[in-house]
Structure formats: C-alpha cells, structure tokens
Design a protein around this motif. Structure first.
Motif, mmCIF file in Angstrom:
data_model
loop_
_atom_site.group_PDB
_atom_site.id
_atom_site.type_symbol
_atom_site.label_atom_id
_atom_site.label_comp_id
_atom_site.label_asym_id
_atom_site.label_seq_id
_atom_site.Cartn_x
_atom_site.Cartn_y
_atom_site.Cartn_z
ATOM 1 N N PHE A 50 0.824 -1.216 0.000
ATOM 2 C CA PHE A 50 0.000 0.000 0.000
ATOM 3 C C PHE A 50 0.856 1.264 0.000
ATOM 4 C CE2 PHE A 50 -2.710 -3.136 2.295
ATOM 5 C CZ PHE A 50 -3.670 -3.263 1.312
ATOM 6 N N ARG A 51 2.035 1.180 -0.560
ATOM 7 C CA ARG A 51 2.972 2.305 -0.560
ATOM 8 C C ARG A 51 2.380 3.551 -1.210
ATOM 9 N NH1 ARG A 51 8.409 0.213 -2.579
ATOM 10 N NH2 ARG A 51 6.825 -1.330 -2.827
ATOM 11 N N ASP A 52 1.586 3.370 -2.250
ATOM 12 C CA ASP A 52 1.016 4.513 -2.971
ATOM 13 C C ASP A 52 -0.034 5.277 -2.165
ATOM 14 O OD1 ASP A 52 2.624 3.818 -5.081
ATOM 15 O OD2 ASP A 52 1.028 2.725 -6.138
ATOM 16 N N ILE A 53 -0.674 4.603 -1.247
ATOM 17 C CA ILE A 53 -1.716 5.271 -0.439
ATOM 18 C C ILE A 53 -1.323 5.340 1.030
ATOM 19 C CG2 ILE A 53 -3.635 4.815 -2.000
ATOM 20 C CD1 ILE A 53 -4.372 2.439 -0.209
ATOM 21 N N ARG A 54 -0.046 5.352 1.307
ATOM 22 C CA ARG A 54 0.447 5.450 2.689
ATOM 23 C C ARG A 54 -0.059 6.729 3.365
ATOM 24 N NH1 ARG A 54 6.394 3.715 3.337
ATOM 25 N NH2 ARG A 54 5.353 1.719 3.155
ATOM 26 N N TRP A 55 -0.239 7.784 2.580
ATOM 27 C CA TRP A 55 -0.737 9.055 3.124
ATOM 28 C C TRP A 55 -2.108 8.875 3.775
ATOM 29 C CZ3 TRP A 55 -5.341 10.637 1.082
ATOM 30 C CH2 TRP A 55 -5.713 10.077 -0.139
ATOM 31 N N LEU A 56 -2.916 7.995 3.209
ATOM 32 C CA LEU A 56 -4.235 7.720 3.783
ATOM 33 C C LEU A 56 -4.101 7.065 5.161
ATOM 34 C CD1 LEU A 56 -7.296 7.773 3.419
ATOM 35 C CD2 LEU A 56 -7.113 5.580 2.242
ATOM 36 N N GLY A 57 -3.096 6.221 5.306
ATOM 37 C CA GLY A 57 -2.835 5.604 6.602
ATOM 38 C C GLY A 57 -2.501 6.626 7.672
ATOM 39 N N TYR A 58 -1.693 7.618 7.305
ATOM 40 C CA TYR A 58 -1.352 8.667 8.266
ATOM 41 C C TYR A 58 -2.586 9.496 8.641
ATOM 42 C CZ TYR A 58 3.547 7.576 7.522
ATOM 43 O OH TYR A 58 4.751 6.935 7.467
ATOM 44 N N ILE A 59 -3.431 9.751 7.667
ATOM 45 C CA ILE A 59 -4.668 10.487 7.959
ATOM 46 C C ILE A 59 -5.540 9.688 8.931
ATOM 47 C CG2 ILE A 59 -6.846 11.304 6.957
ATOM 48 C CD1 ILE A 59 -5.236 12.136 4.483
ATOM 49 N N LEU A 60 -5.657 8.385 8.696
ATOM 50 C CA LEU A 60 -6.454 7.543 9.596
ATOM 51 C C LEU A 60 -5.850 7.504 10.994
ATOM 52 C CD1 LEU A 60 -7.386 4.536 7.291
ATOM 53 C CD2 LEU A 60 -8.892 6.337 8.133
ATOM 54 N N LEU A 61 -4.522 7.495 11.083
ATOM 55 C CA LEU A 61 -3.869 7.483 12.394
ATOM 56 C C LEU A 61 -4.102 8.784 13.162
ATOM 57 C CD1 LEU A 61 -0.482 5.722 11.570
ATOM 58 C CD2 LEU A 61 -2.418 4.807 12.870
ATOM 59 N N VAL A 62 -4.272 9.871 12.455
ATOM 60 C CA VAL A 62 -4.574 11.145 13.114
ATOM 61 C C VAL A 62 -6.054 11.218 13.489
ATOM 62 C CG1 VAL A 62 -4.717 13.634 12.731
ATOM 63 C CG2 VAL A 62 -2.672 12.389 12.036
ATOM 64 N N LEU A 63 -6.918 10.712 12.632
ATOM 65 C CA LEU A 63 -8.357 10.802 12.887
ATOM 66 C C LEU A 63 -8.847 9.846 13.977
ATOM 67 C CD1 LEU A 63 -9.847 11.209 9.305
ATOM 68 C CD2 LEU A 63 -9.615 12.938 11.086
ATOM 69 N N ALA A 64 -8.200 8.705 14.137
ATOM 70 C CA ALA A 64 -8.662 7.703 15.105
ATOM 71 C C ALA A 64 -8.756 8.259 16.526
ATOM 72 C CB ALA A 64 -7.781 6.461 15.045
#
Length: 90
Positions: A50-64
């Motif tokens: 999921f390297r291409d959408i890693r930014w989405l992971g960071y957003i989810l980590l902030v929103l959680a």
C-alpha cells in the motif's frame, strides 16, 4: 422558591435507563470506529503493498484518536445532562 420534586413513574425510569444504555452503545460505536481506523491506518503505513496510499494511513492514524475523544466527550456530556435532570442529589 422551592423546586418541585420530580415524581416519575416506572415507565419514566425505564425510559431514562434506556437512554443511558443508548448513550453507552453510542460510545461503543465511536470506540469501534476509532479502533478500525487505527488498525486500517497501521496496515496502510506498514505494508509495502500500500505504498502509494500510505498518506491515507497517516490520515487515519490522526483521525482515530479524534473520533475516540469525540465519542468520549459526547458520552460524558450526555451522562451529565441525564444526571443533572433526573438524578439530583438530595
């Protein structure tokens, strides 16, 4: 001026209990959502697939944590309103 004493029927007390339980269920839904967002965020950040959408992971980590704190704040505020209205300490 004296406050009028609340005299609630059994059905009224049961309705209050249902409201309290609904408040707790709502908090658990917020908690479940935050946990799923956290797990999804960690997965997106850690897996190379999921390297291409890693930014989405960071957003989810902030929103959680924000979702969790919102749920906690809502539960406490509704609980206080219920207690203030119906469970006045004598």
């Amino acid at each position: 001026m004296e406050e009028k004493e609340l005299k609630l029927s059994l059905s009224d007390w049961l309705a209050i209990e249902r409201t309290r339980l609904a408040n707790e269920r709502t908090f658990l839904a917020y908690f479940r959502t935050a946990l799923a967002m956290l797990a999804g965020g960690v997965t997106l950040v850690r897996l190379d697939a999921f390297r291409d959408i890693r930014w989405l992971g960071y957003i989810l980590l902030v929103l959680a944590p924000l979702v969790f704190i919102t749920g906690l704040w809502r539960m406490v505020s509704v609980r206080r309103k219920i207690e203030k209205r119906y469970y006045k300490s004598e």
